[in-house]
Each structure stands twice: as structure tokens, then as C-alpha cells.
Write a protein that holds these residues in place. Structure first.
Motif, PDB file in Angstrom:
ATOM      1  N   LYS A   8      -6.308  60.943  31.845  1.00  0.00           N
ATOM      2  CA  LYS A   8      -6.252  62.055  31.770  1.00  0.00           C
ATOM      3  C   LYS A   8      -7.087  62.626  30.492  1.00  0.00           C
ATOM      4  N   ARG A   9      -6.144  61.930  29.130  1.00  0.00           N
ATOM      5  CA  ARG A   9      -6.998  61.821  28.214  1.00  0.00           C
ATOM      6  C   ARG A   9      -7.670  61.222  27.813  1.00  0.00           C
ATOM      7  N   ASN A  10      -8.964  60.730  27.848  1.00  0.00           N
ATOM      8  CA  ASN A  10     -10.187  59.816  27.365  1.00  0.00           C
ATOM      9  C   ASN A  10     -10.940  59.963  28.462  1.00  0.00           C
ATOM     10  N   GLY A  11     -10.764  60.162  30.073  1.00  0.00           N
ATOM     11  CA  GLY A  11     -12.086  60.081  30.497  1.00  0.00           C
ATOM     12  C   GLY A  11     -11.911  58.811  31.147  1.00  0.00           C
ATOM     13  N   PRO A  12     -13.376  58.137  31.902  1.00  0.00           N
ATOM     14  CA  PRO A  12     -13.062  57.186  32.910  1.00  0.00           C
ATOM     15  C   PRO A  12     -13.911  56.484  31.811  1.00  0.00           C
ATOM     16  N   LYS A  13     -14.406  56.773  30.571  1.00  0.00           N
ATOM     17  CA  LYS A  13     -15.616  56.087  29.552  1.00  0.00           C
ATOM     18  C   LYS A  13     -14.577  54.839  28.692  1.00  0.00           C
ATOM     19  N   MET A  14     -13.995  53.747  28.996  1.00  0.00           N
ATOM     20  CA  MET A  14     -13.116  53.458  28.472  1.00  0.00           C
ATOM     21  C   MET A  14     -12.158  52.064  28.531  1.00  0.00           C
ATOM     22  N   VAL A  15     -12.082  51.554  27.381  1.00  0.00           N
ATOM     23  CA  VAL A  15     -11.758  50.078  27.171  1.00  0.00           C
ATOM     24  C   VAL A  15     -10.170  50.082  27.068  1.00  0.00           C
ATOM     25  N   LEU A  16      -9.799  49.186  27.892  1.00  0.00           N
ATOM     26  CA  LEU A  16      -7.937  48.904  27.650  1.00  0.00           C
ATOM     27  C   LEU A  16      -8.036  47.863  26.394  1.00  0.00           C
ATOM     28  N   VAL A  17      -7.139  47.931  25.632  1.00  0.00           N
ATOM     29  CA  VAL A  17      -7.275  46.551  24.305  1.00  0.00           C
ATOM     30  C   VAL A  17      -5.629  46.967  24.727  1.00  0.00           C
ATOM     31  N   SER A  18      -4.755  45.412  25.189  1.00  0.00           N
ATOM     32  CA  SER A  18      -3.198  45.430  24.655  1.00  0.00           C
ATOM     33  C   SER A  18      -3.261  44.595  23.909  1.00  0.00           C
ATOM     34  N   LEU A  19      -2.072  44.983  23.433  1.00  0.00           N
ATOM     35  CA  LEU A  19      -1.568  44.220  22.231  1.00  0.00           C
ATOM     36  C   LEU A  19      -0.592  42.839  22.617  1.00  0.00           C
ATOM     37  N   ALA A  20      -1.058  41.764  22.001  1.00  0.00           N
ATOM     38  CA  ALA A  20      -0.582  40.219  23.000  1.00  0.00           C
ATOM     39  C   ALA A  20       0.609  40.804  21.892  1.00  0.00           C
ATOM     40  N   ARG A  21       1.572  39.828  22.445  1.00  0.00           N
ATOM     41  CA  ARG A  21       1.919  39.465  24.156  1.00  0.00           C
ATOM     42  C   ARG A  21       2.708  40.446  24.780  1.00  0.00           C
TER      43      ARG A  21
ATOM     44  N   ILE B 170      -5.141  41.659  21.803  1.00  0.00           N
ATOM     45  CA  ILE B 170      -5.941  41.354  21.075  1.00  0.00           C
ATOM     46  C   ILE B 170      -4.767  41.006  19.850  1.00  0.00           C
ATOM     47  N   SER B 171      -4.593  40.766  18.733  1.00  0.00           N
ATOM     48  CA  SER B 171      -3.362  40.361  17.724  1.00  0.00           C
ATOM     49  C   SER B 171      -2.651  42.081  17.384  1.00  0.00           C
ATOM     50  N   ILE B 172      -1.337  42.684  16.486  1.00  0.00           N
ATOM     51  CA  ILE B 172      -1.842  42.853  15.854  1.00  0.00           C
ATOM     52  C   ILE B 172       0.070  42.620  14.681  1.00  0.00           C
ATOM     53  N   ILE B 173      -0.657  42.376  13.884  1.00  0.00           N
ATOM     54  CA  ILE B 173       0.538  41.589  12.996  1.00  0.00           C
ATOM     55  C   ILE B 173       1.126  42.360  12.207  1.00  0.00           C
ATOM     56  N   ARG B 174       2.712  42.776  12.168  1.00  0.00           N
ATOM     57  CA  ARG B 174       3.665  43.437  10.924  1.00  0.00           C
ATOM     58  C   ARG B 174       3.562  42.891   9.716  1.00  0.00           C
ATOM     59  N   GLY B 175       3.055  43.606   8.723  1.00  0.00           N
ATOM     60  CA  GLY B 175       2.515  43.024   7.741  1.00  0.00           C
ATOM     61  C   GLY B 175       1.164  42.253   7.852  1.00  0.00           C
ATOM     62  N   ARG B 176       0.464  42.496   8.503  1.00  0.00           N
ATOM     63  CA  ARG B 176      -0.669  42.098   7.980  1.00  0.00           C
ATOM     64  C   ARG B 176      -1.594  42.681   8.643  1.00  0.00           C
ATOM     65  N   GLY B 177      -1.574  43.971   9.929  1.00  0.00           N
ATOM     66  CA  GLY B 177      -2.088  45.216  10.298  1.00  0.00           C
ATOM     67  C   GLY B 177      -3.014  44.040  11.844  1.00  0.00           C
ATOM     68  N   ILE B 178      -4.090  45.133  12.079  1.00  0.00           N
ATOM     69  CA  ILE B 178      -4.827  44.208  13.429  1.00  0.00           C
ATOM     70  C   ILE B 178      -6.060  43.700  13.013  1.00  0.00           C
ATOM     71  N   ASP B 179      -6.131  43.218  14.132  1.00  0.00           N
ATOM     72  CA  ASP B 179      -7.290  41.848  14.295  1.00  0.00           C
ATOM     73  C   ASP B 179      -8.589  42.214  14.325  1.00  0.00           C
TER      74      ASP B 179
END
Length: 390
Positions: free
Chosen positions: A109-122, A148-157
Motif C-alpha cells: 500500500k505504501r510503495n505500490g508494486p514497483k519495488m525491491v525487497l531488501v532484507s537485513l541479513a541475517r 544485505i549487511s547492516i552493522i551497528r557502528g559501521r552502517g549499511i553496505d
């Protein structure tokens, strides 16, 4: 900064020129999920990094080292613990599926159908797989899903984000995680999106969709109840056989993704696909309810959601009571408490009540490791894990 893309505005819309000076290369396969479920944007660090025992790792972290530079030894669950995972999975499959449906409908509902799902591993990966499957089964949308990776103190990849932008120029990115604790990753993601815009001129939406938000720190969630999500019980064996993510400049090149180990030796113990298959089997009932217009979740999707950070506020009292110097030593909620018991050195576990049915695996782990458990009055979460201060 890797000059992989050039982003500019045209007619008030962000566009990306196909100018790739140092194009981010395609990822090599890693993990035990099917490629049509998720693609990990991670560098395989097998043979490059050894696990560190819990005491040495904890000592290094508390003396100034960063947790993302070392891997803990993976906990080997007992048969009793694994049996509890399977029992919990069967008992909660419908409830988890309903939560996935609520989250999926919200982001559509927020984004519409044109989107990419990006989960934060793991921890976010299996939830991302479930959201992808739900949108395909109920709405016929076959969306790309990366983890993809996200790390506290290092940020997102950032290389992972740039790779996604290279391949999906006109799609909205939706970030996904498993649950919230005190909201640390929520804050890291928000800061990372701000920094990405400064560097590249591209504005990412820092909305984080989670299955459970007991910390009251995101707007897009399946529930705010602090209940047991079965995937929180285990480590790599329920998350595609990848380790937690690692970032070290001696291991990760300028154009490479953050890294992880791939535990191929645990293939016989892998339950990642069993988990997502069991939950996905419940979507048929949810899908029928949705398509008939009798979806009880519609009101929740429409509501204006308030973010109060009440979980983080409640932790201040715990910090004062137990004289904890760093609030990051308090890991609230079932998911984070489980992580403390699996890969940190816990001092004690606080629970809202000993007979809470969601805490069976917590009590098993605590007993196995000799960690004291005590009831704590007026606990906002079902439980909290306190890391031992060395």
C-alpha cells in the motif's frame, strides 16, 4: 567512495545515469535458499576468517574491538532444543503467516508494486523471503529480493545498495528485518540513508518493515507483541546457513560486498527452507480471506501508526537498577535475548513471568548455559538479556 553510479534529477524525479566507472560485480552464490527466494549480496569469507570463542570475543568487544570484525562460534543446539523449535514452528505458523500478511499489505500500500525487497541479513532474511512469497501468491507480484549487511557502528553496505540501484533503476527499495529490540538498527538505517544521500544524491526511504515491533520504533510491522518467532530460536541453520555479517578492510575490497561465512557443513541440519515452506503453506487461507474482502487486517494497514520508542525508555530503568554502563549491554525482547544466549556472555535474563509460554526456549538455553533467570516487575518486553560486563 566507489563512483559506480551517477544520480541526478529529471523533472523532479531521481534518475540514475548508466555511467559505471567501477561497476559492482554480480554476487557469487552463497547460502542455502533458492535463488528465486533471495539473493545474498555478501562476499563468501570461507577460509579467510575463523570463529572466536565467546569469552575472547566478548573481551575484545568490551575493550574497544568491533563485533563485526569477529565471528562467534555457532551454538550447537541440543535435541531437546531442536524439538522445541519444531513444536513452536507448528504451533505458531498461522500467527506468523498472519503477521507476514499484515506487513506485506502495508508495504504494498505504501510503495505500490514497483519495488525491491531488501532484507537485513541475517534475521531479516527469512522474513524477506516470506514477504516475497506472500506478494507472489496473493497478488501475483514476483518482486526481486536481496539480503544485505547492516552493522551497528559501521552502517549499511553501500556497495550492495549501489548494486541494487544499478539493476533496478525505477524501483522503490523497501528495507525488511525480523524484529525490533530497542531500535538500534532502526537508528543505524536512518543514519545510513542520510549519509547515502549526502554521498550519492539519492534519497532512500528508511522505513523498516518488521514482523514484530515490541520496541515501538517502526511504523511498518505485523504486531507489537513480543512473541516467539521460530526463526529467532536458531542461528545460521534457519537463516540460509550464513553467518552474521562481517566488515574488515583487510578482507573486503573497495568494490566488494560485506562478508559472511557459508556453513555448508551444516546442510544436514539446515531448517531455513522448512521454516519458510511451513509458514508459506498458511498463505492460502490468508489469501482467500484477503481476496474475498473479509480481511481483518485492513484496518490495521490503514491506521496512522505512532512511534513512541517506549521500549528504549523502559530500558533506562533497568540500566539504573543494575548499574549497567552501556545500554547496548541490555538486549530486550525475545529475539535479542535469544541472541545473547546464543552468541554473547549473558549475566542474567529478566522475564515478565516465568510461566510465559513464549519463553520455553529461553529457559532451556539459560539452564543449559547456567545463566540465572529472574522475574522483573512491569517489564515492557517478555524478556531482556543482560550482557556480562567484563
Amino acid at each position: 567512495m566507489c563512483p559506480c553510479v551517477k544520480i541526478r534529477k529529471r523533472g523532479g524525479r531521481q534518475v540514475i545515469d548508466k555511467i559505471f566507472i567501477n561497476r559492482i560485480p554480480d554476487p557469487l552464490p552463497i547460502g542455502s535458499y533458492k535463488s528465486n527466494d533471495v539473493i545474498f549480496l555478501l562476499k563468501n569469507l570461507n577460509g579467510l576468517l575463523l570463529e572466536t570463542d565467546l569469552y575472547t570475543r566478548e573481551k575484545n568487544v568490551q575493550s574497544g574491538g568491533h563485533y563485526s570484525e569477529m565471528l562467534p562460534i555457532e551454538y550447537e543446539p541440543t535435541k531437546e532444543y531442536l524439538d522445541l523449535f519444531h513444536q513452536t514452528l507448528q504451533e505458531s505458523a498461522s500467527k506468523v503467516a498472519q503477521g507476514v500478511g499484515i506487513v506485506a499489505e502495508s508495504i504494498l500500500k505504501r510503495n505500490g508494486p514497483k519495488m525491491v525487497l531488501v532484507s537485513l541479513a541475517r534475521a531479516g532474511t527469512p522474513i524477506g523471503v516470506l514477504i516475497k512469497r506472500y506478494l507472489l501468491e496473493v497478488h501475483g507480484l514476483d518482486l526481486p529480493h536481496y539480503s544485505i549487511s547492516i552493522i551497528r557502528g559501521r552502517g549499511i553496505d553501500e556497495n550492495a545498495i549501489l548494486y541494487i540501484l544499478q539493476n533496478h533503476l525505477d524501483s522503490k527499495i523497501q528495507f525488511i528485518d525480523g524484529w525490533t529490540g530497542k531500535g538500534a538498527i532502526t537508528s543505524v538505517l536512518s543514519q545510513a540513508c542520510t549519509e547515502f544521500k549526502v554521498k550519492y544524491g539519492y534519497e532512500l526511504d528508511d522505513d523498516l518493515a518488521v514482523l514484530a515491533d515490541p520496541g515501538y520504533c517502526v511504523k511498518t510491522f505485523g504486531t507489537r507483541e513480543d512473541y516467539l518467532i521460530p526463526s529467532a530460536c536458531l542461528n545460521s541453520t534457519v537463516s540460509g546457513l550464513v553467518s552474521r555479517t562481517v566488515f574488515r578492510t583487510d578482507l573486503i575490497g573497495e568494490n566488494e560486498f560485506h562478508g559472511a561465512r557459508f556453513y555448508q557443513e551444516l546442510l544436514k541440519e539446515e531448517v531455513s527452507n522448512l521454516f519458510v515452506d511451513t509458514i508459506s503453506a498458511e498463505f492460502k487461507t490468508l489469501g482467500l480471506r484477503h481476496s474475498s474482502g473479509d480481511d481483518a487486517n485492513d484496518d490495521q494497514v490503514d491506521d496512522e501508526v505512532e512511534v513512541t520508542w517506549q521500549g528504549l525508555k523502559a530500558l533506562k530503568r533497568i540500566q539504573e537498577t543494575f548499574g549497567i554502563t552501556d545500554i547496548n549491554f541490555i538486549k530486550p525482547g525475545i529475539g535479542e535475548t535469544t541472541r545473547v544466549l546464543l552468541r554473547r556472555l549473558p549475566e542474567r535474563i529478566l522475564v515478565d513471568r516465568i510461566n510465559n509460554p513464549n519463553l520455553k526456549h529461553i529457559l532451556l538455553l539459560a539452564n543449559d548455559k547456567g545463566v540465572p533467570v529472574e522475574e522483573y516487575p512491569d517489564l515492557t518486553y517478555s524478556c531482556c538479556g543482560l550482557v556480562k560486563q567484563l
